[in-house]
Write a protein that holds these residues in place. Structure first.
Motif, PDB file in Angstrom:
ATOM      1  N   LYS A 116       0.811  -1.218   0.000  1.00 51.30           N
ATOM      2  CA  LYS A 116       0.000   0.000   0.000  1.00 51.30           C
ATOM      3  C   LYS A 116       0.844   1.268   0.000  1.00 51.30           C
ATOM      4  O   LYS A 116       0.391   2.317  -0.434  1.00 51.30           O
ATOM      5  CB  LYS A 116      -0.938  -0.001   1.212  1.00 51.30           C
ATOM      6  CG  LYS A 116      -1.949  -1.146   1.176  1.00 51.30           C
ATOM      7  CD  LYS A 116      -2.890  -1.065   2.366  1.00 51.30           C
ATOM      8  CE  LYS A 116      -3.928  -2.185   2.308  1.00 51.30           C
ATOM      9  NZ  LYS A 116      -4.860  -2.134   3.457  1.00 51.30           N
ATOM     10  N   LYS A 117       2.091   1.146   0.483  1.00 43.50           N
ATOM     11  CA  LYS A 117       2.953   2.329   0.580  1.00 43.50           C
ATOM     12  C   LYS A 117       4.404   1.889   0.591  1.00 43.50           C
ATOM     13  O   LYS A 117       4.740   0.823   1.105  1.00 43.50           O
ATOM     14  CB  LYS A 117       2.626   3.108   1.864  1.00 43.50           C
ATOM     15  CG  LYS A 117       3.299   4.457   1.964  1.00 43.50           C
ATOM     16  CD  LYS A 117       2.786   5.229   3.174  1.00 43.50           C
ATOM     17  CE  LYS A 117       3.427   6.611   3.223  1.00 43.50           C
ATOM     18  NZ  LYS A 117       2.930   7.399   4.376  1.00 43.50           N
ATOM     19  N   LEU A 118       5.278   2.733   0.003  1.00 48.66           N
ATOM     20  CA  LEU A 118       6.694   2.419  -0.004  1.00 48.66           C
ATOM     21  C   LEU A 118       7.308   2.716   1.357  1.00 48.66           C
ATOM     22  O   LEU A 118       7.025   3.745   1.965  1.00 48.66           O
ATOM     23  CB  LEU A 118       7.417   3.250  -1.077  1.00 48.66           C
ATOM     24  CG  LEU A 118       6.962   3.034  -2.525  1.00 48.66           C
ATOM     25  CD1 LEU A 118       7.803   3.882  -3.471  1.00 48.66           C
ATOM     26  CD2 LEU A 118       7.052   1.566  -2.909  1.00 48.66           C
ATOM     27  N   GLY A 119       8.142   1.810   1.831  1.00 60.13           N
ATOM     28  CA  GLY A 119       8.774   2.002   3.120  1.00 60.13           C
ATOM     29  C   GLY A 119       9.567   0.778   3.511  1.00 60.13           C
ATOM     30  O   GLY A 119       9.746  -0.162   2.721  1.00 60.13           O
ATOM     31  N   PRO A 120      10.055   0.734   4.732  1.00 65.58           N
ATOM     32  CA  PRO A 120      10.899  -0.382   5.170  1.00 65.58           C
ATOM     33  C   PRO A 120      10.179  -1.723   5.223  1.00 65.58           C
ATOM     34  O   PRO A 120      10.822  -2.762   5.354  1.00 65.58           O
ATOM     35  CB  PRO A 120      11.352   0.063   6.568  1.00 65.58           C
ATOM     36  CG  PRO A 120      10.344   1.072   7.006  1.00 65.58           C
ATOM     37  CD  PRO A 120       9.898   1.763   5.771  1.00 65.58           C
ATOM     38  N   ILE A 187      13.494  -1.606   1.409  1.00 65.41           N
ATOM     39  CA  ILE A 187      13.866  -0.466   0.582  1.00 65.41           C
ATOM     40  C   ILE A 187      13.956   0.854   1.347  1.00 65.41           C
ATOM     41  O   ILE A 187      14.357   1.866   0.765  1.00 65.41           O
ATOM     42  CB  ILE A 187      12.882  -0.296  -0.583  1.00 65.41           C
ATOM     43  CG1 ILE A 187      11.484   0.071  -0.051  1.00 65.41           C
ATOM     44  CG2 ILE A 187      12.846  -1.540  -1.447  1.00 65.41           C
ATOM     45  CD1 ILE A 187      10.504   0.454  -1.161  1.00 65.41           C
ATOM     46  N   GLY A 188      13.606   0.864   2.633  1.00 65.70           N
ATOM     47  CA  GLY A 188      13.552   2.121   3.370  1.00 65.70           C
ATOM     48  C   GLY A 188      14.818   2.946   3.252  1.00 65.70           C
ATOM     49  O   GLY A 188      14.771   4.161   3.015  1.00 65.70           O
ATOM     50  N   ALA A 189      15.977   2.308   3.389  1.00 60.30           N
ATOM     51  CA  ALA A 189      17.250   3.032   3.359  1.00 60.30           C
ATOM     52  C   ALA A 189      17.679   3.392   1.943  1.00 60.30           C
ATOM     53  O   ALA A 189      18.658   4.130   1.765  1.00 60.30           O
ATOM     54  CB  ALA A 189      18.340   2.191   4.022  1.00 60.30           C
ATOM     55  N   ALA A 206       3.069   6.564  -6.690  1.00 60.23           N
ATOM     56  CA  ALA A 206       1.930   6.619  -7.614  1.00 60.23           C
ATOM     57  C   ALA A 206       2.077   5.557  -8.705  1.00 60.23           C
ATOM     58  O   ALA A 206       1.087   4.934  -9.131  1.00 60.23           O
ATOM     59  CB  ALA A 206       1.826   8.011  -8.233  1.00 60.23           C
ATOM     60  N   SER A 207       3.312   5.334  -9.177  1.00 60.42           N
ATOM     61  CA  SER A 207       3.520   4.296 -10.193  1.00 60.42           C
ATOM     62  C   SER A 207       3.177   2.920  -9.644  1.00 60.42           C
ATOM     63  O   SER A 207       2.650   2.064 -10.366  1.00 60.42           O
ATOM     64  CB  SER A 207       4.966   4.322 -10.696  1.00 60.42           C
ATOM     65  OG  SER A 207       5.871   3.748  -9.763  1.00 60.42           O
ATOM     66  N   CYS A 230       6.644  -1.322 -10.044  1.00 57.24           N
ATOM     67  CA  CYS A 230       7.022   0.004  -9.548  1.00 57.24           C
ATOM     68  C   CYS A 230       8.112   0.591 -10.433  1.00 57.24           C
ATOM     69  O   CYS A 230       8.939  -0.139 -10.996  1.00 57.24           O
ATOM     70  CB  CYS A 230       7.522  -0.091  -8.111  1.00 57.24           C
ATOM     71  SG  CYS A 230       7.788   1.523  -7.314  1.00 57.24           S
ATOM     72  N   LEU A 231       8.128   1.916 -10.564  1.00 60.75           N
ATOM     73  CA  LEU A 231       9.221   2.628 -11.223  1.00 60.75           C
ATOM     74  C   LEU A 231      10.197   3.104 -10.157  1.00 60.75           C
ATOM     75  O   LEU A 231       9.791   3.664  -9.141  1.00 60.75           O
ATOM     76  CB  LEU A 231       8.692   3.828 -12.008  1.00 60.75           C
ATOM     77  CG  LEU A 231       7.699   3.522 -13.126  1.00 60.75           C
ATOM     78  CD1 LEU A 231       7.304   4.808 -13.836  1.00 60.75           C
ATOM     79  CD2 LEU A 231       8.275   2.529 -14.128  1.00 60.75           C
TER      80      LEU A 231
END
Length: 413
Positions: A116-120, A187-189, A206-207, A230-231
């Motif tokens: 749902k959201k980019l993060g760690p 991917i958080g870091a 958004a991508s 994802c881009l």
């Protein structure tokens, strides 16, 4: 006089037990490269100055003779030049890679199926989106462009998983990361940070929302393939005005390579670039096609740069014999025909370089690469063996910087 650089990227290596403790270059039967080594100046070359982290951009700029501290920035502006994408003075180009993300499991919790959201809590699973092909990738990028493209944010299709984003009047100083460095990790870091990072993360997120349920990715999942969901934005820079080598050396020339980065640097240096669509096999393993394209260019121009990149799975893989086979094909189908063609064209000089793999997870320096400079006469030959890492070190020619290669080739200084 004709001038040629033959660059075998990732062709050098280390001793391998399956090859009796030899490197692939030692084990391979490469009579034409060995001929150059015996007749020319054989030695070791430093691909970049001490203190600079290795990357494809700095390595290629060094070979073209540019001071790497004067011309910083990522690879994206050169790839834009290769694609004919004009950048305004304040525009910033980004590499726009299609990647595969997967949900991670926070400590003590089970992983979910949806991001749902980019993060760690998200892991980068594949930096090339499972080897997605150009047609599927373009369909996905068109969908993103329809919803996110604007006068400020512009997308340009490239090849396979590699594309471009241009941020008109954008910010270039954010910290971004090569997605290959994040494979298998949260991917958080590795997300953009610093000035302008909020915009970049918004575009990436958004991508994700556009791509993860796209019909193309549904079909890929059903076929057991990884989705391009994802881009990933990185490798940014503004347009770089390189001094023209065509003016400095008063030579015409062309670049023959499947890599957009290398073609773009060549274009910025004042040379022409052979369209990869005109190369048999797209400039890939069809070594005969590369030789034919190079000789065609030499019939019209003074200089040609021929670049071959060993695929990652061969360069880094455990199958050393596959790399040996590739080296032998390069020698037989590319080096040999070019040398034979040059003999018919008259006086010539040839530089041959085979360098090492750049580690994906960061590397302080690059091992020294074997090189040979041949003036067409054999007057400088000192080596008794063939062309490989061990012979190059034993030749006693010392270590030379790659940034001097062009001046050696054109006999300037």
């Amino acid at each position: 006089m004709k001038y040629v650089i033959l660059h075998g990227e990732r062709m050098a290596g280390t001793p391998h037990p399956d090859l009796g403790g030899k490197t692939p270059l030692q084990a391979a039967a490469t009579p034409r490269m060995d001929e150059l080594a015996r007749k020319g100046e054989l030695g070791l070359i430093a691909m970049l100055p001490e203190g600079l982290a290795p990357s494809g951009t700095v390595r290629q700029l060094a070979i073209f003779g540019y001071d790497l501290r004067k011309y910083p920035g990522g690879p994206a502006p050169y790839e834009a030049a290769s694609q004919g994408v004009a950048l305004g003075e304040q525009d910033v180009a980004f590499r726009c890679s299609m990647v595969t993300l997967r949900p991670g499991a926070p400590k003590g919790k089970a992983a979910t199926d949806e991001i749902k959201k980019l993060g760690p809590q998200v892991v980068l699973d594949d930096a090339a989106a499972g080897g997605i092909g150009i047609e599927e990738a373009r369909e996905l990028l068109e969908s993103v462009n329809e919803q996110l493209g604007s006068e400020t944010i512009q997308f340009y299709p490239g090849s396979d998983h590699r594309h471009l984003l241009v941020w008109v009047g954008g910010k270039a100083r954010a910290s971004t990361h090569d997605p290959r460095a994040a494979v298998g990790q949260p991917i958080g870091a590795f997300l953009p940070a610093g000035d302008g990072a909020d915009i970049l993360k918004q575009v990436m997120e958004a991508s994700l929302l556009i791509l993860q349920d796209h019909p193309v990715n549904d079909q890929r999942r059903e076929a057991g393939q990884k989705p391009a969901n994802c881009l990933w934005l990185w490798g940014q820079g503004k347009a770089t005005l390189l001094p023209k080598l065509t003016d400095k050396y008063q030579k015409t020339g062309s670049v023959v390579s499947a890599r957009e980065l290398l073609r773009g640097i060549g274009i910025c240096a004042g040379f022409e670039a052979v369209n990869p669509a005109d190369l048999p096999g797209g400039g890939g393993p069809d070594f005969e096609g590369l030789a034919k394209a190079a000789l065609n260019e030499l019939g019209q121009k003074d200089f040609v740069y021929v670049h071959v990149k060993v695929p990652g799975e061969v360069a880094r893989g455990a199958d050393a014999k596959a790399k040996v086979n590739l080296l032998e094909a390069f020698d037989r189908k590319t080096v040999g025909p070019i040398l034979d063609g040059l003999a018919k064209l008259g006086p010539h000089r040839v530089a041959l370089i085979c360098d090492h793999v750049v580690a994906e997870r960061g590397q302080a320096s690059l091992p020294l690469a074997p090189y040979v400079l041949f003036d067409g006469t054999g007057s400088k030959g000192r080596a008794t063996g063939g062309f490989n890492e061990v012979e190059a070190e034993a030749a006693g020619g010392g270590t030379k910087p790659a940034s001097r290669l062009m001046s050696w080739l054109f006999n300037k200084g």
